[in-house]
Design a protein around this motif. Structure first.
Motif, PDB file in Angstrom:
ATOM      1  N   GLY A  52       0.792  -1.224   0.000  1.00 42.30           N
ATOM      2  CA  GLY A  52       0.000   0.000   0.000  1.00 42.30           C
ATOM      3  C   GLY A  52       0.824   1.274   0.000  1.00 42.30           C
ATOM      4  O   GLY A  52       2.039   1.276   0.216  1.00 42.30           O
ATOM      5  N   GLY A  53       0.140   2.389  -0.272  1.00 40.46           N
ATOM      6  CA  GLY A  53       0.747   3.702  -0.151  1.00 40.46           C
ATOM      7  C   GLY A  53       1.491   4.230  -1.355  1.00 40.46           C
ATOM      8  O   GLY A  53       2.157   5.261  -1.263  1.00 40.46           O
ATOM      9  N   THR A  54       1.388   3.568  -2.509  1.00 41.90           N
ATOM     10  CA  THR A  54       2.136   4.033  -3.684  1.00 41.90           C
ATOM     11  C   THR A  54       1.287   4.856  -4.656  1.00 41.90           C
ATOM     12  O   THR A  54       1.814   5.412  -5.600  1.00 41.90           O
ATOM     13  CB  THR A  54       2.731   2.837  -4.464  1.00 41.90           C
ATOM     14  OG1 THR A  54       1.665   1.985  -4.882  1.00 41.90           O
ATOM     15  CG2 THR A  54       3.715   2.060  -3.605  1.00 41.90           C
ATOM     16  N   GLY A  55      -0.021   4.921  -4.437  1.00 47.67           N
ATOM     17  CA  GLY A  55      -0.897   5.614  -5.380  1.00 47.67           C
ATOM     18  C   GLY A  55      -1.295   4.726  -6.539  1.00 47.67           C
ATOM     19  O   GLY A  55      -1.500   5.199  -7.651  1.00 47.67           O
ATOM     20  N   LYS A  56      -1.433   3.433  -6.269  1.00 50.56           N
ATOM     21  CA  LYS A  56      -1.737   2.466  -7.320  1.00 50.56           C
ATOM     22  C   LYS A  56      -3.135   2.667  -7.916  1.00 50.56           C
ATOM     23  O   LYS A  56      -3.308   2.645  -9.144  1.00 50.56           O
ATOM     24  CB  LYS A  56      -1.614   1.049  -6.766  1.00 50.56           C
ATOM     25  CG  LYS A  56      -2.047  -0.060  -7.731  1.00 50.56           C
ATOM     26  CD  LYS A  56      -1.974  -1.412  -7.075  1.00 50.56           C
ATOM     27  CE  LYS A  56      -2.840  -1.499  -5.843  1.00 50.56           C
ATOM     28  NZ  LYS A  56      -4.287  -1.267  -6.140  1.00 50.56           N
ATOM     29  N   ILE A  66       3.813  -3.195 -14.911  1.00 49.79           N
ATOM     30  CA  ILE A  66       4.135  -1.871 -14.392  1.00 49.79           C
ATOM     31  C   ILE A  66       4.291  -1.950 -12.876  1.00 49.79           C
ATOM     32  O   ILE A  66       3.426  -2.482 -12.179  1.00 49.79           O
ATOM     33  CB  ILE A  66       3.030  -0.850 -14.731  1.00 49.79           C
ATOM     34  CG1 ILE A  66       2.862  -0.739 -16.256  1.00 49.79           C
ATOM     35  CG2 ILE A  66       3.352   0.520 -14.129  1.00 49.79           C
ATOM     36  CD1 ILE A  66       1.666   0.089 -16.680  1.00 49.79           C
ATOM     37  N   ALA A  67       5.405  -1.432 -12.367  1.00 52.39           N
ATOM     38  CA  ALA A  67       5.641  -1.390 -10.921  1.00 52.39           C
ATOM     39  C   ALA A  67       5.746   0.065 -10.477  1.00 52.39           C
ATOM     40  O   ALA A  67       6.406   0.879 -11.127  1.00 52.39           O
ATOM     41  CB  ALA A  67       6.908  -2.147 -10.550  1.00 52.39           C
ATOM     42  N   ILE A  68       5.112   0.375  -9.348  1.00 54.82           N
ATOM     43  CA  ILE A  68       5.077   1.746  -8.831  1.00 54.82           C
ATOM     44  C   ILE A  68       5.968   1.856  -7.595  1.00 54.82           C
ATOM     45  O   ILE A  68       5.927   0.995  -6.720  1.00 54.82           O
ATOM     46  CB  ILE A  68       3.642   2.160  -8.462  1.00 54.82           C
ATOM     47  CG1 ILE A  68       2.675   1.816  -9.596  1.00 54.82           C
ATOM     48  CG2 ILE A  68       3.576   3.649  -8.146  1.00 54.82           C
ATOM     49  CD1 ILE A  68       1.220   1.949  -9.200  1.00 54.82           C
ATOM     50  N   ILE A  69       6.722   2.929  -7.533  1.00 53.41           N
ATOM     51  CA  ILE A  69       7.558   3.235  -6.371  1.00 53.41           C
ATOM     52  C   ILE A  69       7.093   4.560  -5.769  1.00 53.41           C
ATOM     53  O   ILE A  69       6.882   5.537  -6.502  1.00 53.41           O
ATOM     54  CB  ILE A  69       9.049   3.372  -6.770  1.00 53.41           C
ATOM     55  CG1 ILE A  69       9.595   2.040  -7.288  1.00 53.41           C
ATOM     56  CG2 ILE A  69       9.876   3.868  -5.597  1.00 53.41           C
ATOM     57  CD1 ILE A  69       9.676   0.939  -6.267  1.00 53.41           C
ATOM     58  N   ASN A  70       6.925   4.595  -4.472  1.00 55.99           N
ATOM     59  CA  ASN A  70       6.554   5.827  -3.773  1.00 55.99           C
ATOM     60  C   ASN A  70       7.823   6.636  -3.491  1.00 55.99           C
ATOM     61  O   ASN A  70       8.630   6.271  -2.634  1.00 55.99           O
ATOM     62  CB  ASN A  70       5.822   5.492  -2.474  1.00 55.99           C
ATOM     63  CG  ASN A  70       5.356   6.741  -1.723  1.00 55.99           C
ATOM     64  OD1 ASN A  70       5.626   7.870  -2.137  1.00 55.99           O
ATOM     65  ND2 ASN A  70       4.658   6.538  -0.623  1.00 55.99           N
TER      66      ASN A  70
END
Length: 355
Positions: free
Chosen positions: A50-54, A160-164
């Motif tokens: 959680g917390g990445t803006g997915k 696609i991978a998201i990084i905060n």
């Protein structure tokens, strides 16, 4: 000074990381098989819990596909839903389930994208095959797997991978010591890395250059504050109609990164005089909300929550009635891809078999 609890949890985290690496190795060596969907698949996920803006990114991608005439379907687990098995949340014409049966984020995506098919299922393959069978006369052009970076049983055309960017990426720890779902080096498995929630451009550029060592394209995004919406459904704030300067609020939410929510409210001109935060996806109860409303009553504050939390409340008329005894609003947010948007759009088109 070391956190004693962190030291105690570290052996468990190391064991967890070893198990994840073994699992990934079995997939890489094809000892664990991957199922190929007859419909192109785009996976959106992250390394952390959680917390990445997915969810705003999923929303952005769905809207992009719809804008170019490509019919998407969203497949999600429906995290923290009360139902089991494969459930149709939206048939692309109307939303059929609420947050209790579908999960808050999935319900939000369905309401915000009425032309998209939305399905929840613990087993993604079962959800995909169910969809193909039930929508044989209007099969979607592309499937979007929500929160599926660790779900490797289904092959995908684009991962696609998201990084905060707002979190200390290089100091992240594995579960349960930290919030990492798998070791940092596994980010190289992605086809595209999206660096999100950027506020410090210099720090983001340093992190981008480090991530580019994976050989994968890295694009930049931030969270853009949208409208403030009355719980009755009325938009009270936009670029053309700014908020009254006197809006004074108690903010409450059950999300992984509440700090960014507060920053978004402040950027909107809201004075946050009090706040109550809960764990990500933590169920709201009448007792908790009555306590929040009493504090707002005593301090003369309005109530503001996140869009995701609003859709969770929407599943319970009792909870909505408690909150709306005072002026109550939720804040819409969206993904603003300010560097590399053309790269993402090109990869999305190619994944769906479009030029």
């Amino acid at each position: 000074m070391h956190n004693p609890l962190s030291i105690l949890l570290r052996p468990v985290a190391l064991l967890y990381g070893s198990i994840m690496q073994l699992r990934n190795a079995l997939f890489e060596r094809t000892l664990f098989s991957r199922w190929s969907s007859p419909i192109p698949v785009v996976s959106i996920g992250n390394l952390t819990a959680g917390g990445t803006g997915k969810t705003p990114l999923v929303d952005w991608i769905v809207k992009y596909y719809l804008s170019i005439g490509c019919k998407p379907a969203i497949i999600s687990r429906g995290y923290r839903r009360e139902s089991k098995g494969v459930k149709l949340v939206s048939d692309g014409n109307r939303v059929l389930l609420g947050s209790r049966e579908a999960g808050d984020e999935t319900t939000m995506l369905a309401w915000n994208n009425p032309d998209a098919i939305v399905i929840v299922g613990e087993k993604r393959k079962a959800a995909v095959t169910w969809m193909i069978r039930h929508f044989s006369r209007r099969v979607p052009s592309v499937i979007i797997l929500d929160d599926a970076f660790q779900h490797r049983q289904i092959g995908r055309e684009l991962d696609i991978a998201i990084i905060n960017a707002a979190e200390p990426y290089f100091k992240a720890r594995l579960l349960p010591e930290g919030r990492l779902r798998e070791p940092l080096k596994n980010i190289a498995r992605a086809d595209l890395i999206l660096l999100n929630k950027i506020s410090d451009l210099e720090e983001a550029e340093i992190l981008k250059k480090e991530l580019e060592k994976t050989g994968r394209p890295v694009i930049k995004a931030r969270i853009k504050t949208g409208d403030l919406v009355c719980l009755s459904g009325e938009f009270i704030s936009s670029d053309e109609a700014p908020l009254p300067e006197s809006l004074n609020a108690l903010a409450f939410a059950g999300i992984a990164s509440p700090g960014s929510f507060l920053e978004s409210l402040k950027s909107k001109g809201v004075t946050v005089s009090a706040h109550r935060f809960f764990k990500d996806h933590e169920p709201f109860t009448a007792k908790k909300l009555q306590s929040i409303r009493r504090e707002a009553d005593e301090k003369g504050l309005c109530l503001i929550t996140t869009e995701k939390d609003y859709f969770r409340l929407l599943g319970s008329p009792e909870l909505i009635s408690i909150i709306t005894a005072r002026p109550s609003y939720y804040l819409k947010i969206e993904t603003d891809i300010f560097e590399g948007k053309e790269i993402l759009q090109k990869m999305l088109r190619e994944a769906a078999g479009l030029k």
